[in-house]
Scaffold this motif. Structure first.
Motif, PDB file in Angstrom:
ATOM      1  N   GLY A   6       0.784  -1.237   0.000  1.00  0.00           N
ATOM      2  CA  GLY A   6       0.000   0.000   0.000  1.00  0.00           C
ATOM      3  C   GLY A   6       0.807   1.274   0.000  1.00  0.00           C
ATOM      4  N   ASP A   7       2.140   1.161   0.173  1.00  0.00           N
ATOM      5  CA  ASP A   7       2.952   2.369   0.285  1.00  0.00           C
ATOM      6  C   ASP A   7       4.202   2.305  -0.596  1.00  0.00           C
ATOM      7  OD1 ASP A   7       3.228   4.926   1.299  1.00  0.00           O
ATOM      8  OD2 ASP A   7       4.308   4.318   3.085  1.00  0.00           O
ATOM      9  N   ILE A   8       5.079   1.322  -0.336  1.00  0.00           N
ATOM     10  CA  ILE A   8       6.362   1.257  -1.035  1.00  0.00           C
ATOM     11  C   ILE A   8       6.184   0.928  -2.517  1.00  0.00           C
ATOM     12  CG2 ILE A   8       8.636   0.202  -1.079  1.00  0.00           C
ATOM     13  CD1 ILE A   8       8.057   1.874   1.409  1.00  0.00           C
ATOM     14  N   ALA A   9       5.475  -0.150  -2.811  1.00  0.00           N
ATOM     15  CA  ALA A   9       5.298  -0.559  -4.206  1.00  0.00           C
ATOM     16  C   ALA A   9       4.560   0.497  -5.034  1.00  0.00           C
ATOM     17  CB  ALA A   9       4.569  -1.900  -4.275  1.00  0.00           C
ATOM     18  N   PRO A  10       3.440   1.063  -4.550  1.00  0.00           N
ATOM     19  CA  PRO A  10       2.775   2.110  -5.340  1.00  0.00           C
ATOM     20  C   PRO A  10       3.675   3.308  -5.601  1.00  0.00           C
ATOM     21  CG  PRO A  10       1.316   1.323  -3.617  1.00  0.00           C
ATOM     22  CD  PRO A  10       2.659   0.713  -3.346  1.00  0.00           C
ATOM     23  N   LEU A  11       4.452   3.712  -4.602  1.00  0.00           N
ATOM     24  CA  LEU A  11       5.350   4.858  -4.788  1.00  0.00           C
ATOM     25  C   LEU A  11       6.367   4.571  -5.883  1.00  0.00           C
ATOM     26  CD1 LEU A  11       6.609   7.564  -4.074  1.00  0.00           C
ATOM     27  CD2 LEU A  11       7.816   6.437  -2.188  1.00  0.00           C
ATOM     28  N   LEU A  12       6.987   3.407  -5.835  1.00  0.00           N
ATOM     29  CA  LEU A  12       7.990   3.061  -6.841  1.00  0.00           C
ATOM     30  C   LEU A  12       7.380   3.039  -8.247  1.00  0.00           C
ATOM     31  CD1 LEU A  12       9.898   0.227  -4.954  1.00  0.00           C
ATOM     32  CD2 LEU A  12      10.827   2.455  -5.633  1.00  0.00           C
ATOM     33  N   ILE A  13       6.211   2.434  -8.377  1.00  0.00           N
ATOM     34  CA  ILE A  13       5.601   2.320  -9.697  1.00  0.00           C
ATOM     35  C   ILE A  13       5.157   3.676 -10.226  1.00  0.00           C
ATOM     36  CG2 ILE A  13       3.573   1.409 -10.913  1.00  0.00           C
ATOM     37  CD1 ILE A  13       3.942  -1.176  -9.320  1.00  0.00           C
ATOM     38  N   VAL A  14       4.580   4.514  -9.370  1.00  0.00           N
ATOM     39  CA  VAL A  14       4.152   5.852  -9.808  1.00  0.00           C
ATOM     40  C   VAL A  14       5.356   6.690 -10.235  1.00  0.00           C
ATOM     41  CG1 VAL A  14       3.133   8.019  -9.006  1.00  0.00           C
ATOM     42  CG2 VAL A  14       2.011   5.858  -8.495  1.00  0.00           C
ATOM     43  N   LEU A  15       6.491   6.521  -9.560  1.00  0.00           N
ATOM     44  CA  LEU A  15       7.703   7.252  -9.934  1.00  0.00           C
ATOM     45  C   LEU A  15       8.156   6.902 -11.343  1.00  0.00           C
ATOM     46  CD1 LEU A  15       9.812   7.065  -6.636  1.00  0.00           C
ATOM     47  CD2 LEU A  15       8.962   9.148  -7.742  1.00  0.00           C
ATOM     48  N   GLY A  16       7.767   5.739 -11.839  1.00  0.00           N
ATOM     49  CA  GLY A  16       8.182   5.320 -13.171  1.00  0.00           C
ATOM     50  C   GLY A  16       7.209   5.658 -14.278  1.00  0.00           C
ATOM     51  N   LEU A  17       6.094   6.304 -13.947  1.00  0.00           N
ATOM     52  CA  LEU A  17       5.072   6.602 -14.949  1.00  0.00           C
ATOM     53  C   LEU A  17       5.138   8.052 -15.408  1.00  0.00           C
ATOM     54  CD1 LEU A  17       2.013   4.767 -13.346  1.00  0.00           C
ATOM     55  CD2 LEU A  17       3.590   3.903 -15.082  1.00  0.00           C
TER      56      LEU A  17
END
Length: 264
Positions: A75-86
């Motif tokens: 809910g926090d780490i994975a979404p942040l990483l993926i959004v940073l790549g979009l």
């Protein structure tokens, strides 16, 4: 190794997303519009975090601290990483569908923040939490909503697509602080409750889970504030250089915010 599981219902979506992202990255590369390596690294790192959270022993539901660690990753780490790549180029094929475009409002800061907070708190209500622990489909829904609301929450800060004009760096800092205040309040409930909130877990598990939630939130907040400060200094320098070149202040503000070095 026997504690590792590969539930197709939960693992298939991140794997399919990785394949779709790789195809889009390849398409843009053939058009001489490649996605930066750091962006791709963020997305793939986020997908790895999702798979590890779902397939590793953290998915065991008999310990609250392990379950909490899983939820923080999803809910926090994975979404942040993926959004940073979009960015807009990556999302363009999806945004071509009108129903999807209409969902952009969910990433508006005044929508994303309360949506994330309500989702976080609701799933920790004993009745809903118990349903997720004892029913696989509810558990999968819980994970999907944790990730989706987390991605929307971070999208308001990272802005893979342009956000509201008023939502500058100062407001983003206040937004991150509000997010962490909600998380810290919930963590404090687990730490200081003095009795088990959920029948399935011990008080010690609950206390450790609350401390884990509080610590992770503090670390991510410090990193986010450092990133926002660096972004603010970059924006100020770029904006000033554009103003010195004679560009209109509104265009200079917009260009500085999104790192555009040339303004038409």
């Amino acid at each position: 190794m026997s504690a590792w599981t590969l539930d197709p219902v939960q693992v298939a979506p991140p794997v399919l997303y990785a394949a779709a992202y790789a195809r889009r990255a390849h398409t843009l590369k053939t058009r001489n519009r490649p996605i930066a390596a750091r962006r791709q690294a963020c997305v793939y790192a986020g997908i790895i975090v999702v798979v590890l959270a779902l397939a590793s022993p953290l998915d065991a539901r008999h310990r609250f601290d392990g379950h909490m660690a899983q939820h923080l990753l999803l809910g926090d780490i994975a979404p942040l990483l993926i959004v940073l790549g979009l960015d807009g180029r990556t999302l363009r094929p999806v945004l071509a569908f009108r129903p999807v475009r209409s969902l952009r409002v969910l990433a508006h800061p005044l929508v994303a923040l309360p949506l994330w907070a309500v989702n976080l708190c609701a799933w920790h209500v004993p009745a809903l939490y118990g349903a997720a622990v004892h029913h696989d489909l509810v558990h999968a829904l819980e994970h999907g909503l944790f990730f989706t609301c987390g991605a929307l929450m971070w999208a308001a800060v990272v802005e893979p697509l342009p956000g509201p004009r008023w939502f500058g760096t100062a407001w983003k800092a206040a937004y991150v602080l509000a997010v962490r205040t909600v998380g810290a309040a919930l963590a404090s409930v687990f730490i200081w409750a003095g009795h088990p909130i959920y029948r399935s877990y011990t008080l010690n598990d609950q206390t450790i889970a609350g401390a884990l939630m509080f610590t992770e939130g503090a670390i991510v907040t410090l990193v986010a504030f450092a990133w926002l400060f660096l972004r603010w200094t970059r924006e100020a320098e770029l904006r000033q250089s554009l103003l010195d070149a004679g560009h209109h202040p509104i265009r200079a503000d917009r260009a500085g915010r999104y790192g555009v070095t040339s303004v038409r």
